[in-house]
Design an enzyme around this catalytic site. Structure first.
Site, PDB file in Angstrom:
ATOM      1  N   CYS A 100       0.838  -1.200   0.000  1.00  0.00           N
ATOM      2  CA  CYS A 100       0.000   0.000   0.000  1.00  0.00           C
ATOM      3  C   CYS A 100       0.874   1.251   0.000  1.00  0.00           C
ATOM      4  O   CYS A 100       0.588   2.222  -0.699  1.00  0.00           O
ATOM      5  CB  CYS A 100      -0.939  -0.007   1.205  1.00  0.00           C
ATOM      6  SG  CYS A 100      -2.008   1.435   1.252  1.00  0.00           S
ATOM      7  N   CYS A 200      -4.235  -0.462   5.643  1.00  0.00           N
ATOM      8  CA  CYS A 200      -4.145   0.993   5.647  1.00  0.00           C
ATOM      9  C   CYS A 200      -5.370   1.617   5.005  1.00  0.00           C
ATOM     10  O   CYS A 200      -5.770   1.238   3.917  1.00  0.00           O
ATOM     11  CB  CYS A 200      -2.865   1.438   4.946  1.00  0.00           C
ATOM     12  SG  CYS A 200      -2.682   0.872   3.271  1.00  0.00           S
TER      13      CYS A 200
END
Length: 395
Positions: A100, A200
Site C-alpha cells: 500500500c 491501511c
C-alpha cells in the site's frame, strides 16, 4: 511557503503530522484516501472509513486547512486486493501494508499531490528521513522511528529514492505518548482515538472471511509431522562452496502425507500461513499445533506440535534479483560481495544479526539465529545503524 499534502487518515498520527507542518509554516492540504467500496467483496462488518473520513474532515476544519476525499478504490483493488488473492491462492503470504505504501500512498496518491502543486507528501509514519550529499548528489536515507515501540520503517521498506525525496515524516522523532499529548494541547478530536487495526485506510479485515469470497473453500487434511522427522535430524552434506551451503539451508523442508499422521480437516490450504496456530481446531495434543507448511496443490496443511518444532525454523532465506530492492542504491552489492546487517522478516520483530550474500541469481540472507516461520511472499528488510538499506520478497 512550501506546499505539503498530508494523507489524513482520521487517526491521531496523521492529525498531529498536519498540525506540526502547519506550525512549521508549510501550506498544508489534507486528503483522505477512500480505498474501498466494492460491494462484491466485503472487507469487514464495520465501515470505519466513513467515521475516519469524518474525523479527518473535523481535524482539517480545526486546523484551517483545505480538505477533500480522493477515491483510489479502483487502483487499490487492482494493485493490492487482487494481488493479495493471487498470492494466497499460490500459498504465499503477502504484506498489503508494505505494498500500500509503495503502490498507493507514495505512487498514486503522490501523483495526485504533485498535480495539486505539492512539494512534499507527508504521512504519520513513525520513521525518520535523512539526506547526505554523496558524489555530488543528494542521497535520501530512511531511519527507524525514535519510538522503538512504534517504529514503522519496515512498512516503507520498498520506497525508492524518488519517493523518499518527496516524503516527510514529521512525527518520526516523537514517541506515541508525545504525539497524543500534542493532539490534546491542540484540541484535536483524534487525541484519544484508538489506533486503527488492519489494512491501511480500510480498517480491520477478517482475513478468512475475506479470502473465502474469492478463494473457494476446499476440504483437505491436516497432517502432523513428528519432532524427530528424518529431514530434521539427518547429517548435512559436505559443501563445495558457500553458495551451495546457503542454497541447502535456504531450501524449505518438503513433506508427504505419509511422513506424519492425519489429525483433522480444513477448508482450504490457501487460507493458512506458516506459523499460524489459530483456526486449526485440532484438540488432543500436548502442545498447540502450528502450521509448518502448506501445500496448496495437494491441499494439505502440515503442522508440528509446539512453537519450538524444528519444522518452523530456518536461518537462511533467498530473494531473487527481480524481487530485490535497495533504498540505498549506492550500496547495492555486486555478485560475490557480502554485508553484515541487522534484518527482520516481519513488522515488530526485533532486529537480528544477519549476513547478506549476493550471488548471480539474487541474494541470500543468512541469520546468526534460526528464524521462526519464514514465509514466502513476506518482506525481509535489512538495516545498518538504524538505517533501512533495502528489502526483498522472500522466495
Amino acid at each position: 511557503m512550501k506546499r505539503v499534502v498530508v494523507g489524513l487518515s482520521g487517526g491521531v498520527d496523521s492529525s498531529v503530522t498536519a498540525h506540526l507542518l502547519k506550525e512549521q509554516g508549510y501550506e498544508v492540504i489534507g486528503l483522505f484516501m477512500k480505498n474501498w467500496h466494492d460491494d462484491s467483496v466485503t472487507i469487514s462488518n464495520e465501515c470505519p472509513w466513513l467515521e475516519d473520513s469524518n474525523d479527518a474532515m473535523i481535524v482539517a476544519e480545526k486546523l484551517g486547512i483545505p480538505f477533500q476525499v480522493v477515491d483510489l478504490s479502483a487502483q487499490y483493488k487492482e494493485r493490492i486486493v487482487d494481488y493479495m488473492f493471487d498470492e494466497y491462492s499460490k500459498g504465499r503470504t503477502p504484506n498489503p501494508d508494505v505494498l500500500c505504501n509503495r503502490e498507493i500512498k507514495f505512487d498514486v496518491f503522490m501523483d495526485i499531490a504533485l498535480k495539486l502543486g505539492a512539494d512534499y507528501v507527508a504521512t504519520g509514519h513513525y520513521c525518520r528521513k535523512g539526506e547526505e550529499i554523496i558524489d555530488g548528489k543528494s542521497v535520501y536515507k530512511l531511519f527507524a522511528g525514535k519510538d522503538n515501540n512504534k517504529d514503522q520503517s519496515y512498512f516503507l521498506c520498498q520506497l525508492s529514492q524518488e519517493q523518499l525525496a518527496k516524503a516527510l515524516f514529521p512525527i518520526g522523532e516523537l514517541t506515541k505518548p508525545e504525539v497524543r499529548e500534542i493532539a490534546k494541547e491542540a484540541d484535536l478530536i483524534t487525541a484519544e482515538k484508538k489506533d486503527s487495526q488492519g489494512l491501511c485506510f480500510i480498517g480491520k479485515v477478517r482475513l478468512p472471511e475475506f479470502l473465502q469470497q474469492k478463494l473457494q473453500p476446499k476440504a483437505g487434511e491436516i497432517v502432523t509431522i513428528p519432532a524427530d522427522f528424518n529431514a530434521y535430524v539427518k547429517e548435512h552434506p559436505k559443501f563445495e562452496n558457500k553458495e551451495e551451503e546457503l542454497n541447502y539451508f535456504a531450501t524449505k523442508f518438503s513433506y508427504n502425507k505419509e511422513d506424519g499422521k492425519v489429525v483433522g480437516k480444513h477448508q482450504g490450504a490457501h487460507y493458512f500461513t506458516k506459523g499460524q496456530r489459530k483456526g486449526l481446531n485440532v484438540g488432543g495434543t500436548k502442545e498447540a499445533l502450528y502450521v509448518i507448511e502448506t501445500d496448496v496443490n495437494e491441499n494439505v496443511i502440515y503442522t508440528g506440535e509446539g512453537k519450538n518444532h524444528a519444522g518452523l525454523y530456518r536461518n537462511v532465506l533467498f530473494v531473487s534479483n527481480d524481487e530485490m530492492h535497495w533504498i540505498r542504491e549506492d550500496l547495492t552489492l555486486k555478485s560475490g560481495e557480502t554485508m553484515q546487517v541487522d534484518a527482520r522478516i516481519r513488522y515488530r520483530q526485533k532486529l537480528e544479526n544477519a549476513t547478506l550474500h549476493k550471488v548471480d541469481a539474487g541474494l541470500y540472507v543468512e541469520f546468526d539465529n534460526k528464524q521462526s516461520a519464514i514465509q514466502e511472499g513476506q518482506f525481509v528488510a535489512w538495516y545498518k545503524n538504524e538505517e533501512l538499506l533495502g528489502s526483498g520478497v522472500i522466495s
